[in-house]
Design a protein around this motif. Structure first.
Motif, PDB file in Angstrom:
ATOM      1  N   PHE A  15      34.282  51.786  37.733  1.00  0.00           N
ATOM      2  CA  PHE A  15      34.994  51.341  36.533  1.00  0.00           C
ATOM      3  C   PHE A  15      35.427  52.546  35.700  1.00  0.00           C
ATOM      4  O   PHE A  15      34.643  53.478  35.487  1.00  0.00           O
ATOM      5  CB  PHE A  15      34.094  50.443  35.678  1.00  0.00           C
ATOM      6  CG  PHE A  15      33.856  49.079  36.264  1.00  0.00           C
ATOM      7  CD1 PHE A  15      34.510  47.964  35.757  1.00  0.00           C
ATOM      8  CD2 PHE A  15      32.978  48.903  37.327  1.00  0.00           C
ATOM      9  CE1 PHE A  15      34.289  46.702  36.294  1.00  0.00           C
ATOM     10  CE2 PHE A  15      32.756  47.645  37.871  1.00  0.00           C
ATOM     11  CZ  PHE A  15      33.414  46.541  37.354  1.00  0.00           C
ATOM     12  N   ASP A  18      40.360  51.602  30.584  1.00  0.00           N
ATOM     13  CA  ASP A  18      41.668  50.963  30.692  1.00  0.00           C
ATOM     14  C   ASP A  18      42.259  50.618  29.327  1.00  0.00           C
ATOM     15  O   ASP A  18      43.475  50.536  29.187  1.00  0.00           O
ATOM     16  CB  ASP A  18      41.565  49.685  31.531  1.00  0.00           C
ATOM     17  CG  ASP A  18      42.928  49.070  31.806  1.00  0.00           C
ATOM     18  OD1 ASP A  18      43.737  49.737  32.490  1.00  0.00           O
ATOM     19  OD2 ASP A  18      43.194  47.948  31.325  1.00  0.00           O
ATOM     20  N   ILE A  31      41.104  41.365  27.101  1.00  0.00           N
ATOM     21  CA  ILE A  31      40.261  40.861  28.190  1.00  0.00           C
ATOM     22  C   ILE A  31      40.784  39.525  28.705  1.00  0.00           C
ATOM     23  O   ILE A  31      40.858  39.287  29.918  1.00  0.00           O
ATOM     24  CB  ILE A  31      38.797  40.737  27.711  1.00  0.00           C
ATOM     25  CG1 ILE A  31      38.230  42.137  27.423  1.00  0.00           C
ATOM     26  CG2 ILE A  31      37.947  40.022  28.756  1.00  0.00           C
ATOM     27  CD1 ILE A  31      36.896  42.122  26.723  1.00  0.00           C
ATOM     28  N   TYR A  34      43.709  39.743  31.256  1.00  0.00           N
ATOM     29  CA  TYR A  34      43.544  40.167  32.647  1.00  0.00           C
ATOM     30  C   TYR A  34      43.545  38.950  33.569  1.00  0.00           C
ATOM     31  O   TYR A  34      43.116  37.863  33.182  1.00  0.00           O
ATOM     32  CB  TYR A  34      42.223  40.922  32.830  1.00  0.00           C
ATOM     33  CG  TYR A  34      42.182  42.293  32.203  1.00  0.00           C
ATOM     34  CD1 TYR A  34      43.063  43.291  32.600  1.00  0.00           C
ATOM     35  CD2 TYR A  34      41.247  42.592  31.216  1.00  0.00           C
ATOM     36  CE1 TYR A  34      43.017  44.553  32.027  1.00  0.00           C
ATOM     37  CE2 TYR A  34      41.189  43.850  30.637  1.00  0.00           C
ATOM     38  CZ  TYR A  34      42.080  44.830  31.044  1.00  0.00           C
ATOM     39  OH  TYR A  34      42.035  46.073  30.474  1.00  0.00           O
ATOM     40  N   LYS A  38      40.240  40.474  38.055  1.00  0.00           N
ATOM     41  CA  LYS A  38      39.992  41.809  37.505  1.00  0.00           C
ATOM     42  C   LYS A  38      38.545  41.932  37.053  1.00  0.00           C
ATOM     43  O   LYS A  38      38.040  41.101  36.294  1.00  0.00           O
ATOM     44  CB  LYS A  38      40.919  42.055  36.311  1.00  0.00           C
ATOM     45  CG  LYS A  38      41.008  43.513  35.877  1.00  0.00           C
ATOM     46  CD  LYS A  38      41.885  44.292  36.826  1.00  0.00           C
ATOM     47  CE  LYS A  38      42.224  45.666  36.282  1.00  0.00           C
ATOM     48  NZ  LYS A  38      43.049  46.443  37.228  1.00  0.00           N
ATOM     49  N   SER A  39      37.873  42.972  37.523  1.00  0.00           N
ATOM     50  CA  SER A  39      36.495  43.226  37.097  1.00  0.00           C
ATOM     51  C   SER A  39      36.520  44.039  35.810  1.00  0.00           C
ATOM     52  O   SER A  39      37.209  45.062  35.726  1.00  0.00           O
ATOM     53  CB  SER A  39      35.739  43.992  38.184  1.00  0.00           C
ATOM     54  OG  SER A  39      35.676  43.234  39.375  1.00  0.00           O
ATOM     55  N   VAL A  40      35.773  43.578  34.819  1.00  0.00           N
ATOM     56  CA  VAL A  40      35.843  44.167  33.476  1.00  0.00           C
ATOM     57  C   VAL A  40      34.441  44.421  32.930  1.00  0.00           C
ATOM     58  O   VAL A  40      33.533  43.605  33.117  1.00  0.00           O
ATOM     59  CB  VAL A  40      36.597  43.220  32.508  1.00  0.00           C
ATOM     60  CG1 VAL A  40      36.579  43.765  31.090  1.00  0.00           C
ATOM     61  CG2 VAL A  40      38.026  42.999  32.976  1.00  0.00           C
ATOM     62  N   LYS A  41      34.291  45.560  32.255  1.00  0.00           N
ATOM     63  CA  LYS A  41      33.084  45.854  31.485  1.00  0.00           C
ATOM     64  C   LYS A  41      33.527  46.370  30.119  1.00  0.00           C
ATOM     65  O   LYS A  41      34.538  47.076  30.020  1.00  0.00           O
ATOM     66  CB  LYS A  41      32.213  46.910  32.178  1.00  0.00           C
ATOM     67  CG  LYS A  41      31.629  46.463  33.524  1.00  0.00           C
ATOM     68  CD  LYS A  41      30.747  47.554  34.118  1.00  0.00           C
ATOM     69  CE  LYS A  41      30.247  47.193  35.514  1.00  0.00           C
ATOM     70  NZ  LYS A  41      29.313  46.054  35.505  1.00  0.00           N
ATOM     71  N   VAL A  42      32.787  46.037  29.078  1.00  0.00           N
ATOM     72  CA  VAL A  42      33.129  46.452  27.716  1.00  0.00           C
ATOM     73  C   VAL A  42      31.950  47.198  27.105  1.00  0.00           C
ATOM     74  O   VAL A  42      30.798  46.780  27.243  1.00  0.00           O
ATOM     75  CB  VAL A  42      33.489  45.239  26.833  1.00  0.00           C
ATOM     76  CG1 VAL A  42      33.829  45.696  25.413  1.00  0.00           C
ATOM     77  CG2 VAL A  42      34.645  44.459  27.438  1.00  0.00           C
ATOM     78  N   VAL A  54      37.425  49.006  27.102  1.00  0.00           N
ATOM     79  CA  VAL A  54      37.396  48.170  28.300  1.00  0.00           C
ATOM     80  C   VAL A  54      37.444  49.083  29.518  1.00  0.00           C
ATOM     81  O   VAL A  54      38.328  49.937  29.634  1.00  0.00           O
ATOM     82  CB  VAL A  54      38.597  47.199  28.347  1.00  0.00           C
ATOM     83  CG1 VAL A  54      38.588  46.423  29.670  1.00  0.00           C
ATOM     84  CG2 VAL A  54      38.554  46.232  27.182  1.00  0.00           C
ATOM     85  N   TYR A  55      36.483  48.902  30.401  1.00  0.00           N
ATOM     86  CA  TYR A  55      36.462  49.596  31.686  1.00  0.00           C
ATOM     87  C   TYR A  55      36.836  48.577  32.769  1.00  0.00           C
ATOM     88  O   TYR A  55      36.309  47.459  32.777  1.00  0.00           O
ATOM     89  CB  TYR A  55      35.070  50.147  31.990  1.00  0.00           C
ATOM     90  CG  TYR A  55      34.620  51.282  31.099  1.00  0.00           C
ATOM     91  CD1 TYR A  55      34.777  52.606  31.493  1.00  0.00           C
ATOM     92  CD2 TYR A  55      34.028  51.034  29.860  1.00  0.00           C
ATOM     93  CE1 TYR A  55      34.353  53.653  30.687  1.00  0.00           C
ATOM     94  CE2 TYR A  55      33.605  52.074  29.044  1.00  0.00           C
ATOM     95  CZ  TYR A  55      33.769  53.383  29.466  1.00  0.00           C
ATOM     96  OH  TYR A  55      33.355  54.417  28.662  1.00  0.00           O
ATOM     97  N   THR A  56      37.736  48.955  33.660  1.00  0.00           N
ATOM     98  CA  THR A  56      38.124  48.053  34.747  1.00  0.00           C
ATOM     99  C   THR A  56      37.972  48.758  36.090  1.00  0.00           C
ATOM    100  O   THR A  56      37.947  49.990  36.170  1.00  0.00           O
ATOM    101  CB  THR A  56      39.584  47.582  34.593  1.00  0.00           C
ATOM    102  OG1 THR A  56      40.450  48.723  34.619  1.00  0.00           O
ATOM    103  CG2 THR A  56      39.784  46.820  33.296  1.00  0.00           C
TER     104      THR A  56
END
Length: 293
Positions: A15, A18, A31, A34, A38-42, A54-56
């Motif tokens: 990740f 983004d 978020i 998306y 889409k794989s997302v982490k915040v 936001v990390y993707t």
């Protein structure tokens, strides 16, 4: 104290940054926008103010050599010289993956899908006129910039650079670029190469996402930290550029970097006579490669 922000998510390096905003509502809107795959982490960071990031991830995963990258049909559709060079590029890539497994006992992991459609533009956009060192440097640079492969783009580009220079002069051999494996059993670059690799990754990162970093800098971030502890001091890079200008300017800097790398490699190989040797054009290079078949 300098404020550092990780470019890759600390729990999963697949990740990367983004989106950046101090506004939690804007973060939520992003978020929601998306697509479902889409794989997302915040994460939030306390800089001059609270900032949300936001990390993707691209979605690619697994060993790079287990991904289906049968490119025969695509390569066959290319212009003849590009097809020959692209075929050799894939061969070098496969060899890099196999050598990595033999030396380390583990597979190179994919962090993105292969972008086969980027290979031919990478070859077409190169200026094939100039000395062998200049053309080889441009070739390596553009293959890295296009980032067509799921991993090992730098190692593959160096392999193609060596292949090109050996077609110019069969006596050329690339100086050692990797350290012998240590107790960590992980691939690592020789010190002389590492400075080029690290700066290459800085330039690639700023080129792609400099607009986001401009906001991070405004919010109080001093240094972005990529995986492998590669630091990007934001004040050393011009971030306030329109996207087209940023892509052009950092592509030029990247090309200069890899011409410098190739020049140093030639010096270290004791082949300084190659500095003034004319390079091969794309069609000449392809012709030389066909003779290897």
């Amino acid at each position: 104290m300098e404020n550092r922000v990780p470019y890759h998510h600390e729990l999963d390096k697949q990740f990367s940054i983004d989106f950046v905003s101090p506004d939690l509502e804007a973060m939520g809107d992003r978020i929601v926008g998306y697509d479902g795959h889409k794989s997302v982490k915040v994460e939030s960071f306390e800089l001059d103010r609270t900032v949300y990031i936001v990390y993707t991830a691209s979605g690619a995963s697994g060993a790079a050599d287990e991904i289906d990258y049968d490119l025969v049909e695509y390569i066959d559709s290319m212009e003849s010289a590009n097809s020959v060079i692209a075929t050799r590029l894939v061969t070098v890539f496969r060899n890099v993956l196999e050598e990595n497994y033999e030396e380390e006992g583990k597979r190179v992991q994919a962090y993105k899908d292969i972008a086969a459609e980027a290979i031919e533009p990478a070859l077409n956009q190169i200026d094939w006129n100039g000395t062998a060192v200049e053309v080889a440097g441009r070739l390596a640079s553009n293959l890295i910039l296009k980032h067509a492969l799921p991993n090992a783009n730098h190692r593959t580009a160096i392999g193609i650079c060596q292949l090109y220079l050996r077609r110019v002069n069969p006596d050329f051999s690339m100086p050692e670029t990797a350290k012998p494996l240590d107790k960590t059993d992980e691939y690592d670059w020789m010190e002389w190469v590492n400075e080029y690799i690290n700066e290459s990754k800085r330039l690639l990162t700023v080129r792609r996402k400099g607009g986001r970093f401009k906001y991070l800098e405004e919010f109080g971030c001093d240094i972005l930290v990529r995986k492998h502890d590669i630091e990007i001091p934001l004040e050393e890079y011009e971030l306030d550029l329109q996207r087209n200008e940023r892509w052009r300017r950092y592509a030029e800097r990247h090309e200069e970097l890899w011409i410098d790398f190739t020049e140093e490699a030639v010096h270290r190989a004791g082949m300084t006579n190659m500095l003034d040797t004319d390079g091969l054009t794309k069609h000449e290079f392809a012709g030389e490669l066909k003779e290897l078949e």
